[in-house]
Design a protein around this motif. Sequence first.
Motif, short mmCIF file in Angstrom:
data_model
loop_
_atom_site.label_atom_id
_atom_site.label_comp_id
_atom_site.label_asym_id
_atom_site.label_seq_id
_atom_site.Cartn_x
_atom_site.Cartn_y
_atom_site.Cartn_z
N UNK A 7 0.35 -1.03 -0.29
CA UNK A 7 0.16 -0.25 -0.01
C UNK A 7 1.25 1.45 -0.29
N UNK A 8 1.82 1.45 0.41
CA UNK A 8 3.17 2.61 0.47
C UNK A 8 3.52 2.75 -0.68
N UNK A 9 4.31 1.43 -1.20
CA UNK A 9 4.59 1.45 -2.53
C UNK A 9 3.80 1.91 -3.53
N UNK A 10 2.55 1.73 -3.23
CA UNK A 10 0.69 2.23 -4.44
C UNK A 10 0.97 3.62 -4.21
N UNK A 11 1.24 4.65 -3.22
CA UNK A 11 1.23 5.81 -3.10
C UNK A 11 0.62 5.96 -2.07
N UNK A 12 0.36 5.15 -1.16
CA UNK A 12 -0.31 5.28 -0.56
C UNK A 12 -2.04 5.14 -0.27
N UNK A 13 -2.41 3.72 -0.63
CA UNK A 13 -3.26 3.26 -1.12
C UNK A 13 -4.57 2.93 0.56
N UNK A 14 -5.35 3.20 0.36
CA UNK A 14 -6.01 1.75 1.71
C UNK A 14 -5.70 0.52 1.49
N UNK A 15 -5.74 -0.26 2.49
CA UNK A 15 -5.66 -1.92 3.55
C UNK A 15 -6.67 -2.28 2.52
N UNK A 16 -8.22 -1.16 2.45
CA UNK A 16 -9.46 -1.68 2.11
C UNK A 16 -9.26 -2.19 -0.06
N UNK A 17 -9.06 -0.84 0.08
CA UNK A 17 -8.73 -0.96 -1.69
C UNK A 17 -7.83 -2.32 -2.14
N UNK A 18 -6.93 -2.56 -1.39
CA UNK A 18 -6.18 -3.46 -1.41
C UNK A 18 -6.55 -4.78 -1.61
N UNK A 19 -7.18 -5.55 -0.56
CA UNK A 19 -8.08 -5.88 0.07
C UNK A 19 -9.65 -6.32 -1.15
N UNK A 20 -10.01 -4.74 -1.84
CA UNK A 20 -11.26 -5.40 -2.04
C UNK A 20 -10.21 -5.91 -3.82
N UNK A 21 -9.55 -4.99 -3.82
CA UNK A 21 -8.44 -5.34 -5.64
C UNK A 21 -8.23 -6.86 -5.35
N UNK A 22 -8.21 -7.86 -4.61
CA UNK A 22 -7.70 -9.00 -4.38
C UNK A 22 -9.28 -9.72 -4.22
N UNK A 23 -10.74 -9.05 -3.71
CA UNK A 23 -11.63 -9.48 -4.26
C UNK A 23 -11.98 -10.02 -5.50
N UNK A 24 -11.39 -8.91 -6.40
CA UNK A 24 -11.71 -8.65 -8.27
C UNK A 24 -10.79 -9.76 -8.88
N UNK A 25 -10.31 -10.23 -8.30
CA UNK A 25 -8.71 -10.70 -9.05
C UNK A 25 -7.70 -9.49 -9.64
N UNK A 26 -7.78 -8.49 -9.34
CA UNK A 26 -6.69 -7.45 -9.39
C UNK A 26 -5.53 -7.19 -9.50
#
Length: 55
Positions: A7-26
């Motif tokens: 998340x930090x390397x992606x300029x501070x995206x939220x953990x929720x965004x990361x987990x949503x991407x996981x749910x979507x397979x992205x």
Amino acid sequence: MTVKEVCAELKGISRRTFYRWRELGKAPAAFKLPNEELRIWRSDFTAWLNHLERP
């Protein structure tokens, strides 16, 4: 890499965004440790970023 590091390397995206991407397979490929924490290999993260840059 930890989810926090990704998340930090992606300029501070939220953990929720990361987990949503996981749910979507992205999200980049990840694996679970015995304590259920996720980890991402740096090489998988880099490959995922490179894939996003392709047209």
